[in-house]
Scaffold this motif. Structure first.
Motif, PDB file in Angstrom:
ATOM      1  N   GLU A  29      18.576 -25.194  20.524  1.00 35.12           N
ATOM      2  CA  GLU A  29      18.254 -25.837  19.082  1.00 35.12           C
ATOM      3  C   GLU A  29      17.138 -26.705  19.613  1.00 35.12           C
ATOM      4  O   GLU A  29      16.276 -26.946  18.435  1.00 35.12           O
ATOM      5  CB  GLU A  29      19.487 -26.862  18.802  1.00 35.12           C
ATOM      6  CG  GLU A  29      20.573 -26.325  18.502  1.00 35.12           C
ATOM      7  CD  GLU A  29      21.775 -27.251  17.849  1.00 35.12           C
ATOM      8  OE1 GLU A  29      21.519 -27.854  16.777  1.00 35.12           O
ATOM      9  OE2 GLU A  29      22.924 -27.575  18.336  1.00 35.12           O
ATOM     10  N   GLN A  30      16.626 -26.921  20.769  1.00 33.37           N
ATOM     11  CA  GLN A  30      15.398 -27.639  20.953  1.00 33.37           C
ATOM     12  C   GLN A  30      14.316 -26.745  20.830  1.00 33.37           C
ATOM     13  O   GLN A  30      14.529 -25.609  21.103  1.00 33.37           O
ATOM     14  CB  GLN A  30      15.414 -28.385  22.480  1.00 33.37           C
ATOM     15  CG  GLN A  30      16.703 -29.252  22.674  1.00 33.37           C
ATOM     16  CD  GLN A  30      16.706 -29.922  23.988  1.00 33.37           C
ATOM     17  OE1 GLN A  30      16.293 -29.165  24.896  1.00 33.37           O
ATOM     18  NE2 GLN A  30      17.573 -30.955  24.308  1.00 33.37           N
ATOM     19  N   GLY A  31      13.073 -27.220  20.672  1.00 33.05           N
ATOM     20  CA  GLY A  31      12.147 -26.464  20.610  1.00 33.05           C
ATOM     21  C   GLY A  31      10.701 -27.265  20.199  1.00 33.05           C
ATOM     22  O   GLY A  31      11.063 -28.329  19.592  1.00 33.05           O
ATOM     23  N   THR A  32       9.568 -26.764  20.394  1.00 27.26           N
ATOM     24  CA  THR A  32       8.312 -26.966  19.513  1.00 27.26           C
ATOM     25  C   THR A  32       8.471 -27.335  18.124  1.00 27.26           C
ATOM     26  O   THR A  32       8.717 -26.328  17.448  1.00 27.26           O
ATOM     27  CB  THR A  32       7.120 -26.475  20.180  1.00 27.26           C
ATOM     28  OG1 THR A  32       7.080 -26.585  21.682  1.00 27.26           O
ATOM     29  CG2 THR A  32       6.078 -27.202  19.598  1.00 27.26           C
ATOM     30  N   PRO A  33       8.304 -28.291  17.507  1.00 30.75           N
ATOM     31  CA  PRO A  33       8.551 -28.427  16.085  1.00 30.75           C
ATOM     32  C   PRO A  33       7.679 -27.198  15.530  1.00 30.75           C
ATOM     33  O   PRO A  33       6.479 -27.321  15.815  1.00 30.75           O
ATOM     34  CB  PRO A  33       8.169 -29.905  15.706  1.00 30.75           C
ATOM     35  CG  PRO A  33       8.686 -30.551  16.806  1.00 30.75           C
ATOM     36  CD  PRO A  33       8.304 -29.710  17.757  1.00 30.75           C
ATOM     37  N   ILE A  34       8.412 -26.489  14.528  1.00 27.35           N
ATOM     38  CA  ILE A  34       7.459 -25.381  14.013  1.00 27.35           C
ATOM     39  C   ILE A  34       6.923 -25.679  12.523  1.00 27.35           C
ATOM     40  O   ILE A  34       6.090 -25.002  12.052  1.00 27.35           O
ATOM     41  CB  ILE A  34       8.449 -24.027  13.866  1.00 27.35           C
ATOM     42  CG1 ILE A  34       7.680 -22.590  13.645  1.00 27.35           C
ATOM     43  CG2 ILE A  34       9.297 -24.332  12.510  1.00 27.35           C
ATOM     44  CD1 ILE A  34       8.263 -21.551  13.907  1.00 27.35           C
ATOM     45  N   ALA A  35       7.327 -26.814  12.132  1.00 34.26           N
ATOM     46  CA  ALA A  35       6.827 -27.297  10.687  1.00 34.26           C
ATOM     47  C   ALA A  35       5.244 -27.441  10.499  1.00 34.26           C
ATOM     48  O   ALA A  35       4.475 -26.891   9.840  1.00 34.26           O
ATOM     49  CB  ALA A  35       7.286 -28.578  10.373  1.00 34.26           C
ATOM     50  N   PRO A  36       4.377 -28.000  11.659  1.00 39.48           N
ATOM     51  CA  PRO A  36       2.937 -27.970  11.662  1.00 39.48           C
ATOM     52  C   PRO A  36       2.396 -26.624  11.599  1.00 39.48           C
ATOM     53  O   PRO A  36       1.436 -26.260  10.910  1.00 39.48           O
ATOM     54  CB  PRO A  36       2.728 -28.550  13.192  1.00 39.48           C
ATOM     55  CG  PRO A  36       3.835 -29.752  13.303  1.00 39.48           C
ATOM     56  CD  PRO A  36       4.894 -28.875  12.874  1.00 39.48           C
ATOM     57  N   PHE A  37       3.022 -25.696  12.461  1.00 44.72           N
ATOM     58  CA  PHE A  37       2.459 -24.091  12.425  1.00 44.72           C
ATOM     59  C   PHE A  37       2.691 -23.802  10.931  1.00 44.72           C
ATOM     60  O   PHE A  37       1.846 -22.768  10.350  1.00 44.72           O
ATOM     61  CB  PHE A  37       3.473 -23.471  13.265  1.00 44.72           C
ATOM     62  CG  PHE A  37       3.011 -21.839  13.332  1.00 44.72           C
ATOM     63  CD1 PHE A  37       1.955 -21.334  14.135  1.00 44.72           C
ATOM     64  CD2 PHE A  37       3.979 -21.219  12.724  1.00 44.72           C
ATOM     65  CE1 PHE A  37       1.673 -20.029  13.838  1.00 44.72           C
ATOM     66  CE2 PHE A  37       3.763 -19.871  12.784  1.00 44.72           C
ATOM     67  CZ  PHE A  37       2.899 -19.255  13.200  1.00 44.72           C
ATOM     68  N   ILE A  38       3.759 -23.753  10.285  1.00 50.54           N
ATOM     69  CA  ILE A  38       4.107 -23.280   9.070  1.00 50.54           C
ATOM     70  C   ILE A  38       2.860 -23.952   8.172  1.00 50.54           C
ATOM     71  O   ILE A  38       2.508 -23.115   7.180  1.00 50.54           O
ATOM     72  CB  ILE A  38       5.451 -23.654   8.538  1.00 50.54           C
ATOM     73  CG1 ILE A  38       6.588 -22.928   9.417  1.00 50.54           C
ATOM     74  CG2 ILE A  38       5.556 -23.262   6.840  1.00 50.54           C
ATOM     75  CD1 ILE A  38       7.771 -23.241   8.931  1.00 50.54           C
TER      76      ILE A  38
END
Length: 567
Positions: free
Chosen positions: A169-178
């Motif tokens: 479930e952990q990961g580098t947040p993808i919202a900034p990329f989107i």
């Protein structure tokens, strides 16, 4: 979790692999797409913990989602912006409950088509999509359970038992990329508080396995520090640093692949996918400004005295930046288009420092930047260009139809080049000849020996590799013969001149291992051995827990299936 519903959903997934394409709906997020009010966004990062999937397929191209209620599957296609070897999958689907059914890989060159698939199912678990919200599934990792290269028929049968997919479930947040990549479309979704996986009884088993897999992350790139220590840059935010003869494994606060490292007075600075830049400090790793979030840092070069620069990749572009300070945003200098077709080869984009001047070799142009202005001139197309620690350049010209021609080297900064007219082994994809290493009066290379057959009067290449050396300069009357030094360790197929010195000759091997020789190839030490047993143990624990949950669900399923008795 309701395991009966989960099992029912997984039975539906079994039909995805053989279903008609009309049963799979594209969930691609495009500017022309009309946003449906009952839709939400799904995003997941997929990482291969192996170099290539197969001979033709290098990576996963689609993720297939299956709703627990419905007959249509949804396909998320890979977004290549801002990544090196990871893949980001982003799409829009109707709200509801889903599982990840398959990872899918498709390759075609017009003459040959290759399709690979890997079931996911409850290795991932259940997730929900809500209207107008983002569901960020973190990271899925494809993990072979052993040596994938050693089995030529790996993908023909039984591959489900020889590989697995691991979730975190952990990961580098993808919202900034989107937000950076999709612009106005991203404004239609609540990105700040994304949903994730639904919790269930397998969470602790999945996380334990992910941690073991992350500790054994595939290292795609290596770097030599100024003091001679080696650094291995891995996927899933893993960095391995040589320290006093031992190897120190560091898990950085990111799950993207690391692509470049450089030294500063404050500590190491590392760059990676999705614009991630981190600096090592007394209190851990600190996030720094960098390129756009849809660019991946692939090279950091220069220093405080000569100036600092970086190269980042975004789909088919190489973007050059100037870094006045790592604490301030980077300044974009120039963009170079990376072009390559299946039928012909183009030159690559290579950058290096020559004194205080930045040199960039792109296709057939040679660019120079002195800190104030650019100048360019026609040059040679290079298939690869490497810089030895002693300053020697090792390269190969582009061969239009065969990739790379014979290797060459230059000891005067590229003013004059010397050819190595010897067939040396290549582990480069679609490159005919690999690099050499130049030391004193000799050239070192990996060579496949041949054996002469008296009956057929032909020579046969043997399935072995030897480190051999030959004269750097071939003079009239001099001995031109190459001398074998040693058979290299099994699976080691690439000589790495950019890391090698007389007291540390380095080869790259399968599974991202390194072989290091301190005596010019007489003996070898292996670095980066994988903990295969640990990975297998965690997989077996996960499977046993799945079986236990299946057994608990069977009586309840049988009771529901039993016909009612009329009184």
């Amino acid at each position: 979790m309701n395991w009966l519903r989960m099992i029912t959903g997984l039975l539906l997934i079994a039909s995805v692999a053989g279903c008609a394409s009309s049963n799979i709906v594209s969930a691609d997020l495009t500017p022309a797409q009309v946003w449906q009010e009952d839709s939400g966004m799904v995003a997941v990062q997929v990482v291969n913990n192996v170099g290539r999937l197969g001979q033709h397929n290098d990576n996963w191209t689609e993720v297939i989602l299956w709703p627990l209620e419905g007959e249509k599957a949804y396909s998320l296609r890979a977004v290549k912006h801002g990544v090196l070897n990871s893949r980001a999958f982003v799409g829009v689907v109707p709200e509801g409950e889903y599982v990840v059914g398959l990872l899918w890989s498709f390759y075609s060159n017009g003459d040959l088509t290759s399709t690979l698939r890997m079931p996911v199912g409850w290795n991932g678990g259940l997730f929900k999509v809500a209207a107008g919200q983002l569901t960020d599934l973190g990271t899925l990792v494809y993990q072979p359970l052993g040596d994938q290269r050693a089995e030529p028929g790996f993908w023909t049968s039984g591959y489900e038992r020889r590989a697995t997919v691991v979730r975190s479930e952990q990961g580098t947040p993808i919202a900034p990329f989107i937000r950076a990549h999709f612009g106005e479309l991203a404004d239609k979704v609540q990105l700040e508080t994304p949903r994730g996986w639904e919790s269930d009884e397998l969470d602790s088993f999945r996380q334990s396995m992910f941690e073991v897999v992350r500790d054994n992350a595939f290292a795609s790139r290596q770097h030599r520090l100024s003091d001679g220590r080696l650094v291995r840059l891995g996927r899933l935010g893993q960095l391995t640093l040589e320290q006093d003869g031992q190897w120190q494994v560091m898990s950085l606060p990111t799950y993207v692949e690391l692509g470049a490292v450089t030294e500063t007075e404050q500590g190491l600075v590392v760059g990676g996918e999705r614009g991630v830049v981190l600096r090592q400090g007394a209190e851990g790793w600190q996030s720094l400004p960098g390129p756009d979030k849809d660019a991946a840092v692939s090279l950091l070069l220069g220093d405080d005295d000569r100036g600092r620069y970086a190269v980042a990749l975004s789909d088919k572009e190489s973007i050059l930046y100037r870094i006045d300070s790592f604490d301030r945003p980077w300044q974009e200098l120039k963009r170079f288009q990376r072009e390559e077709s299946y039928w012909t080869y183009q030159g690559g984009t290579f950058a290096r420092m020559k004194g205080a001047v930045l040199e960039v070799f792109h296709n057939d142009q040679h660019w120079q930047f002195d800190g104030q202005q650019w100048r360019s001139e026609s040059g040679q197309k290079w298939s690869y260009l490497m810089h030895q620690p002693d300053g020697t350049l090792v390269a190969a010209k582009v061969n239009t139809f065969f990739g790379a021609g014979y290797p060459q080297f230059s000891t005067d900064g590229g003013e004059n080049w010397h050819s190595v007219s010897r067939k040396v082994h290549s582990d480069f994809y679609r490159a005919k000849f690999g690099p050499v290493w130049v030391h004193e009066a000799s050239v070192y290379a990996l060579v496949s020996p041949t054996q002469f057959n008296e009956k057929t009067r032909k020579r046969k290449t043997l399935p072995k590799l030897y480190l051999m050396s030959g004269p750097r300069e071939v003079k009239r009357g001099a001995d031109r013969r190459w001398q074998p030094i040693s058979e290299v360790p099994k699976g080691c197929t690439l000589l790495m001149p950019e890391l090698s010195t007389a007291d540390k000759l380095v080869l790259r091997c399968e599974d991202s291992l390194l072989a290091v020789s301190k005596d010019l190839g007489q003996s070898w030490q292996m670095i980066g051995q994988l903990d295969v047993e640990g990975i297998l143990a965690q997989q077996e624990a996960l499977v046993e827990q799945m079986k236990a949950l299946d057994a608990e669900a069977e009586p309840e399923q049988a009771a529901q299936d039993e016909p009612a008795t009329q009184l």
